[in-house]
Design an enzyme around this catalytic site. Structure first.
Site, short mmCIF file in Angstrom:
data_model
loop_
_atom_site.label_atom_id
_atom_site.label_comp_id
_atom_site.label_asym_id
_atom_site.label_seq_id
_atom_site.Cartn_x
_atom_site.Cartn_y
_atom_site.Cartn_z
N ASP A 13 -38.98 22.31 -24.84
CA ASP A 13 -38.66 21.93 -23.45
C ASP A 13 -37.47 21.02 -23.34
OD1 ASP A 13 -40.91 23.41 -22.77
OD2 ASP A 13 -42.23 21.67 -22.82
N LYS A 16 -33.34 24.34 -23.13
CA LYS A 16 -32.64 25.46 -23.78
C LYS A 16 -32.23 26.53 -22.76
CE LYS A 16 -36.27 25.91 -26.42
NZ LYS A 16 -37.02 24.68 -26.09
N GLY A 40 -41.35 28.56 -22.09
CA GLY A 40 -41.06 28.59 -20.66
C GLY A 40 -39.67 28.01 -20.50
N HIS A 41 -38.70 28.84 -20.22
CA HIS A 41 -37.30 28.40 -20.14
C HIS A 41 -36.86 28.42 -18.68
CE1 HIS A 41 -36.52 29.48 -24.64
NE2 HIS A 41 -37.49 28.62 -24.46
N GLN A 224 -39.32 26.98 -28.40
CA GLN A 224 -39.99 25.78 -28.93
C GLN A 224 -38.94 24.79 -29.46
OE1 GLN A 224 -41.62 29.08 -30.04
NE2 GLN A 224 -42.30 28.75 -27.99
P1 GDP Z 1 -36.72 24.82 -22.34
O1 GDP Z 1 -38.08 25.30 -22.69
O2 GDP Z 1 -36.04 24.14 -23.48
O3 GDP Z 1 -35.85 25.88 -21.71
O4 GDP Z 1 -36.92 23.68 -21.22
P2 GDP Z 1 -37.93 23.76 -19.96
O5 GDP Z 1 -37.35 24.65 -18.94
O6 GDP Z 1 -39.31 24.01 -20.41
O7 GDP Z 1 -37.92 22.24 -19.50
C1 GDP Z 1 -36.77 21.58 -19.14
C2 GDP Z 1 -36.97 21.06 -17.70
O8 GDP Z 1 -35.97 20.12 -17.39
C3 GDP Z 1 -36.82 22.13 -16.65
O9 GDP Z 1 -37.63 21.82 -15.57
C4 GDP Z 1 -35.34 22.05 -16.29
O10 GDP Z 1 -35.08 22.55 -14.98
C5 GDP Z 1 -35.12 20.58 -16.36
N1 GDP Z 1 -33.78 20.14 -16.75
C6 GDP Z 1 -32.92 20.70 -17.63
N2 GDP Z 1 -31.84 19.90 -17.81
C7 GDP Z 1 -32.03 18.84 -17.02
C8 GDP Z 1 -31.26 17.64 -16.78
O11 GDP Z 1 -30.21 17.40 -17.34
N3 GDP Z 1 -31.79 16.75 -15.90
C9 GDP Z 1 -32.96 16.96 -15.25
N4 GDP Z 1 -33.39 16.02 -14.41
N5 GDP Z 1 -33.70 18.06 -15.45
C10 GDP Z 1 -33.24 18.97 -16.32
P1 IMO Z 2 -40.27 26.17 -25.09
O1 IMO Z 2 -39.55 27.37 -25.66
C1 IMO Z 2 -43.17 22.97 -25.62
C2 IMO Z 2 -46.62 23.82 -28.18
C3 IMO Z 2 -47.97 23.88 -27.53
C4 IMO Z 2 -48.86 23.44 -28.67
C5 IMO Z 2 -48.17 24.06 -29.88
C6 IMO Z 2 -48.76 25.40 -30.29
O2 IMO Z 2 -40.49 26.26 -23.63
O3 IMO Z 2 -39.62 24.90 -25.52
P2 IMO Z 2 -48.78 27.87 -29.34
O4 IMO Z 2 -48.97 28.37 -27.93
O5 IMO Z 2 -47.49 28.24 -29.93
O6 IMO Z 2 -49.95 28.20 -30.20
O7 IMO Z 2 -48.82 26.26 -29.19
O8 IMO Z 2 -46.82 24.24 -29.52
N1 IMO Z 2 -45.60 24.72 -27.59
C7 IMO Z 2 -44.58 24.31 -26.83
N2 IMO Z 2 -44.29 23.06 -26.37
N3 IMO Z 2 -42.34 24.01 -25.37
C8 IMO Z 2 -42.60 25.24 -25.85
O9 IMO Z 2 -41.75 26.26 -25.73
C9 IMO Z 2 -43.79 25.44 -26.58
N4 IMO Z 2 -44.37 26.51 -27.17
C10 IMO Z 2 -45.46 26.05 -27.79
O10 IMO Z 2 -48.04 23.02 -26.42
O11 IMO Z 2 -48.78 22.05 -28.80
MG MG Z 3 -40.05 25.11 -22.00
#
Ligand code: GDP
Ligand code: IMO
Ligand code: MG
Length: 424
Positions: A13, A16, A40-41, A224
């Site tokens: 998270d 990416k 979840g991207h 991840q």
């Molecule tokens: P990913 O899994 O690495 O793609 O990241 P996620 O989407 O799960 O989580 C990142 C969260 O931070 C999302 O809600 C994005 O919209 C938000 N986000 C990304 N970059 C920034 C930033 O620079 N500032 C803020 N406030 N939010 C951001």
């Molecule tokens: P993105 O790509 C954050 C965490 C889960 C749990 C562990 C194992 O959005 O960054 P799994 O479902 O793979 O058996 O879970 O890994 N986890 C993540 N945490 N971002 C993710 O993906 C994750 N994918 C799995 O919360 O701790």
């Molecule tokens: Mg994510």
């Protein structure tokens, strides 16, 4: 052309999805290489938020090809849901989305097995997203899995039945309360498989090889983060794939000498969702502020993310394991208004001061040692140029660059595509 990689350096998270979307205009192909719908991207542009789970984050760009690589595990039901959402947005994915025949399929019973396994662990549960990731990779390495290419064979349903029956007996063996109606789940699954089959399946390692040979630019999108890597993460509280750079080689069929830049992406602080050790975790107002301002809730499960200070010891480790060439710092805007910021620069490990990540980082072994930094009050979210960034933030970034010996190429100051500052 070499293949560039973009990888999360923390516990996922990091942002990416946002950065892949920002960089897609520079690439011909965006390829996911591991993980599955546990990811979840999030992408934000034109005032709208989009969350992708299996589909690469370049899908909203007209010209890029988006490839789901062999290292990915695909749940047809979730995949169909993603396609439905794209269709509703009038995104024309028919020509731009490709799937590797060697990617493995998540069956409904894999999800049930995940739930049964977690329920049986009680307090020691991983905190899995319950998407069936672990059981599917277990079947892959156990040589029992069903792959995308199998869906083109006539006997795949026979193989499906045998595997699902075996899973049912395994679920019973766990002897925990997992309620399910397999008939209903299968009806949904088989319908979704037909939709999956309408997407183009390819021999992706050959496709990638020819693309590289003809000078196409490729960006591999990690899922991840490095601290969730099956080998190098905080085992057993990890996911079931190699989230680090080597995973891109096996997950796409790219040879190590064809890897170009490795973009390492991290938050200006740290978050973690699910169980497992987190040395810099905060349980005070500072942690609550990060959670509230950063809106730290999982994009896949909606669970609150645990928050804490930046852990430079862990970040250094992730940079080493991945061979990071450029850093990208996300969510600096969330730290505006903190009087003092802290970065963990060493650990107290069983009485010794150490600066590397030891085998076990459980709280009884490890206490973080912090260096303090002066915070800033400026709102960063409207800033567009590096020259506008406050001096205190520059000091924070320059400290990291010096310690990690890697330049910070991007500073992200908000979730929107446009809230991205290039420093080089
Ligand atoms: P990913 O899994 O690495 O793609 O990241 P996620 O989407 O799960 O989580 C990142 C969260 O931070 C999302 O809600 C994005 O919209 C938000 N986000 C990304 N970059 C920034 C930033 O620079 N500032 C803020 N406030 N939010 C951001
Ligand atoms: P993105 O790509 C954050 C965490 C889960 C749990 C562990 C194992 O959005 O960054 P799994 O479902 O793979 O058996 O879970 O890994 N986890 C993540 N945490 N971002 C993710 O993906 C994750 N994918 C799995 O919360 O701790
Ligand atoms: Mg994510």
């Amino acid at each position: 052309m070499a293949v560039d990689l973009l990888l999360g350096l923390q516990w996922g998270d990091e942002g990416k999805g946002k950065i892949v979307d920002v960089l897609t205009s520079k690439y011909d192909i965006i390829a996911r290489f591991q993980g599955g719908p546990n990811a979840g991207h999030t992408l934000v542009f034109n005032g709208k938020k989009h969350v992708l789970h299996t589909i690469p984050s370049g899908i909203f760009h007209d010209k890029a090809i988006n490839l789901v690589g062999n290292g990915v595990v695909i749940d047809p039901v979730i995949f169909k849901g993603e396609l439905d959402k794209l269709e509703a947005q009038h995104v024309n994915y028919r020509k731009s989305l490709l799937i590797s025949r060697k990617a493995h399929i998540i069956l409904p019973t894999h999800r049930l097995l995940d739930a049964a396994s977690e329920a049986s662990k009680g307090k020691a549960k991983i905190g899995s997203t319950l998407k069936g990731i672990g059981p599917t990779y277990m079947d892959k390495t156990g040589r029992n899995g069903i792959r995308v290419g199998d869906l083109e064979m006539s006997d795949w349903k026979k193989r499906y039945r045998a595997l699902a029956d075996k899973h049912e007996s395994m679920i019973a063996f766990y002897n925990v309360d997992v309620q399910y109606n397999l008939e209903e789940l299968e009806a949904e699954f088989f319908k979704a498989v037909e939709v999956l089959k309408s997407i183009t399946f390819i021999d992706s390692e050959e496709y990638i090889y020819q693309a590289q040979k003809s000078g196409k630019t490729i960006l591999a999108e990690g899922a991840q983060g490095s601290l969730l890597d099956i080998d190098f993460g905080t085992y057993p509280f990890v996911t079931s794939s190699n989230t680090t750079a080597a995973g891109a080689c096996t997950g796409l069929g790219v040879s190590p000498n064809k890897i170009g830049d490795v973009f390492g992406i991290f938050k200006a602080y740290t978050t973690r969702v699910g169980s497992g050790p987190f040395p810099t975790e905060l349980f005070d107002d500072n942690g609550a502020t990060m959670s509230r301002v950063g809106n730290e809730f999982g994009a896949t499960t909606g669970r609150p993310r645990r928050c804490g200070w930046l852990d430079l010891v862990a970040l250094k480790y992730a940079c080493q394991v991945n061979g990071v060439t450029r850093l990208m710092m996300m969510k600096g805007d969330v730290l505006s208004g903190f009087k003092t910021l802290k970065i963990c620069t060493a650990y107290n490990y069983k009485g010794d001061v150490i600066a590397h990540l030891p085998y076990n980082i459980e709280p009884e072994n490890v206490q973080p040692i912090y260096t303090e930094f002066k915070g800033w009050n400026e709102d960063l979210t409207e800033m567009t140029e590096a020259s506008q960034l406050p001096q205190e933030l520059n000091a924070y970034i320059e400290f990291l660059e010096k310690e990690l010996e890697i330049p910070v190429a991007i500073v992200s100051v908000g979730p929107d595509r446009k809230q991205t500052i290039f420093r080089d």
